[in-house]
Enzyme design. Structure first.
Site, PDB file in Angstrom:
ATOM      1  N   GLN A 195       0.826  -0.876  -0.085  1.00  0.00           N
ATOM      2  CA  GLN A 195      -0.384  -0.074  -0.221  1.00  0.00           C
ATOM      3  C   GLN A 195       0.489   1.092   0.320  1.00  0.00           C
ATOM      4  O   GLN A 195       1.364   1.211   1.009  1.00  0.00           O
ATOM      5  CB  GLN A 195      -1.005  -0.449   1.066  1.00  0.00           C
ATOM      6  CG  GLN A 195      -1.628   1.440   1.037  1.00  0.00           C
ATOM      7  CD  GLN A 195      -2.593   1.423   2.453  1.00  0.00           C
ATOM      8  OE1 GLN A 195      -2.041   1.622   3.251  1.00  0.00           O
ATOM      9  NE2 GLN A 195      -4.184   1.081   2.330  1.00  0.00           N
ATOM     10  N   TYR A 219      -6.594  10.139   3.543  1.00  0.00           N
ATOM     11  CA  TYR A 219      -5.449  10.645   3.375  1.00  0.00           C
ATOM     12  C   TYR A 219      -5.040  12.192   2.438  1.00  0.00           C
ATOM     13  O   TYR A 219      -6.190  12.404   1.911  1.00  0.00           O
ATOM     14  CB  TYR A 219      -4.560   9.947   3.157  1.00  0.00           C
ATOM     15  CG  TYR A 219      -4.144   8.896   3.957  1.00  0.00           C
ATOM     16  CD1 TYR A 219      -4.911   8.479   5.368  1.00  0.00           C
ATOM     17  CD2 TYR A 219      -3.040   7.827   4.234  1.00  0.00           C
ATOM     18  CE1 TYR A 219      -4.886   8.086   6.350  1.00  0.00           C
ATOM     19  CE2 TYR A 219      -2.572   7.524   5.474  1.00  0.00           C
ATOM     20  CZ  TYR A 219      -3.429   7.369   6.494  1.00  0.00           C
ATOM     21  OH  TYR A 219      -3.152   6.450   7.709  1.00  0.00           O
ATOM     22  N   ARG A 269      -9.862  -7.146  10.506  1.00  0.00           N
ATOM     23  CA  ARG A 269     -10.177  -7.605  11.845  1.00  0.00           C
ATOM     24  C   ARG A 269      -9.912  -9.015  11.773  1.00  0.00           C
ATOM     25  O   ARG A 269      -9.537  -9.466  12.737  1.00  0.00           O
ATOM     26  CB  ARG A 269     -11.036  -6.776  12.980  1.00  0.00           C
ATOM     27  CG  ARG A 269     -10.329  -5.252  12.666  1.00  0.00           C
ATOM     28  CD  ARG A 269     -11.836  -4.362  12.919  1.00  0.00           C
ATOM     29  NE  ARG A 269     -13.234  -4.452  12.240  1.00  0.00           N
ATOM     30  CZ  ARG A 269     -14.501  -3.798  11.662  1.00  0.00           C
ATOM     31  NH1 ARG A 269     -14.706  -3.427  13.022  1.00  0.00           N
ATOM     32  NH2 ARG A 269     -14.763  -3.691  10.690  1.00  0.00           N
TER      33      ARG A 269
END
Length: 403
Positions: free
Chosen positions: A106, A176, A352
């Protein structure tokens, strides 16, 4: 596009292709900041983290977050492309490949999410906006800054290919830097990068096109794009549909990963479930803890959790483009996966659930009734500074605290 009536949906455990890369199955370990790069060093702990998911059966694991620029780091413990990794990134990709999985990097620029107090560098933004992590204000990007940010993304893509990564995930989400440019709430520019959606999307399109022009099909390119910032006046689904169409038109992406939320203004909107405010505050310096008592309840809100909770919004993108797409958010069992596949998504991304059980894909393949043990308490969010982990996996040791 959505599958035509009568067209069988792919099985999640069948191979799937993104660009020139074939994954052994269609489950991707989503990018979750690992907290295993002290002062930007690539460590054996980071390698072990991703190797465990590869061994557990994912088709691809995503390494997060590898910044494109020094000031684009979230803090001083974040790696940025251009640092000497001592060959450790190649060691990481080799280790994941040895377990039969692909691996993605990423890449992106944190913008106002960066902690200037930690990095020692003033963060960039589309305009002068608050950068609360470092109690600072961004510098509004000049044309020269924008040109450098674009080139830094290209350098990061080259670096990822040279280190053996199969793919990159270009981060256009979570407020971002690129996501800040897309947001009418955060982008108050009056030039060709502000105002209309076409202008606000200019940076995203330049970065995507520059990477493709430089890399061709040397590395697969996925783009993570917000559908909804989760804040009033922010980027919204109707605009996301158009930006996705432009990215497809530009030939920039081999696949899209749709997401939501703002690390800057509303982080739990992405995760859904409980807001671990007390646990997160306990990891912060005293001055930040004091501030969180005031703004924390407004910033860390709880949202009801449901399985596959991004599906309805992501379907709107799915209906608008022909690119392969990856569904993120609440992917916990075969019914949620099959619902995604039946809706035309070629891949699913898990975060998760895999922190809770790194071998969940193998368990689900062996037993179609198997459901993730994750309870979406989100307490894993508070562990990122000492090594991201599920707090319910008590046998997993924490990484030593970073100085």
């Amino acid at each position: 596009m959505t599958l035509a009536p009568g067209t069988p949906s792919p099985d999640v455990f069948s191979p799937g292709k993104i660009g020139n890369v074939t994954l052994r199955n269609r489950i991707v370990k989503a990018a979750t900041f690992e907290g295993r790069t002290p002062k930007g060093r690539i460590t054996q702990e980071l390698i072990d983290f991703h190797t465990e998911y590869a061994r557990g059966g994912v088709g691809m694991s995503t390494v997060a977050y590898l910044a494109t620029s020094p000031e684009g780091r979230t803090d001083k413990h974040c790696y940025h492309w251009g640092m000497d990794d001592g060959g450790m990134l190649r060691k990481l990709t080799d280790a994941v490949h040895a377990e039969g999985a692909a691996v993605s990097a990423q890449i992106g620029h944190a913008g106002a999410v960066a902690n200037a107090t930690s990095t020692g560098l003033r963060p960039l933004g589309p305009s002068r906006i608050a950068a609360p992590a470092g109690l600072s204000v961004t510098k509004a990007c000049t044309e020269a800054d924008i040109d450098r940010v674009v080139e830094d993304h290209v350098k990061a893509a080259r670096g990822a290919a040279e280190a053996g990564f199969d793919a990159i995930e270009v981060h256009f989400g979570h407020n971002y830097l690129v996501s800040e440019f897309l947001s009418p709430k955060l982008n108050r520019r009056k030039d060709s990068y502000g105002g209309s959606l076409e202008n606000r999307a200019r940076l995203a399109r330049r970065i995507g096109r520059a990477i493709r022009d430089a890399m061709g099909d040397r590395i697969a390119v996925t783009i993570k794009l917000n559908m909804d910032d989760g804040v009033p006046g922010g980027f919204w689904i109707e605009e996301a549909v158009q930006v996705a169409k432009w990215l497809e038109q530009d030939g920039s992406a081999d696949a899209l990963v749709m997401t939501v939320g703002s690390s800057l203004l509303n982080p739990i909107y992405l995760f859904k479930g409980e807001a671990p405010l007390a646990e997160f505050a306990a990891t912060q310096p005293p001055v930040i803890q004091m501030g969180m008592k005031v703004v924390g309840p407004r910033m860390f809100k709880s949202y009801p959790y449901t399985d596959a909770y991004m599906l309805d919004d992501a379907r709107q993108i799915r209906d608008a483009v022909s690119l392969p797409m990856m569904l993120l958010g609440g992917i916990v069992d075969r019914p949620s996966i099959d619902k995604a596949m039946d809706s035309g998504f070629e891949f699913v991304a898990m975060a998760r659930g895999l922190l809770r059980e790194p071998d969940l894909p193998l368990k689900m393949q062996a037993d179609e009734r198997r459901r993730s043990l994750c309870v979406h308490c989100n307490r894993c969010m508070a562990t990122i500074y000492q090594g991201s982990r599920c707090v319910l996996r008590e046998h997993v040791p924490a990484v030593p605290a970073r100085g």
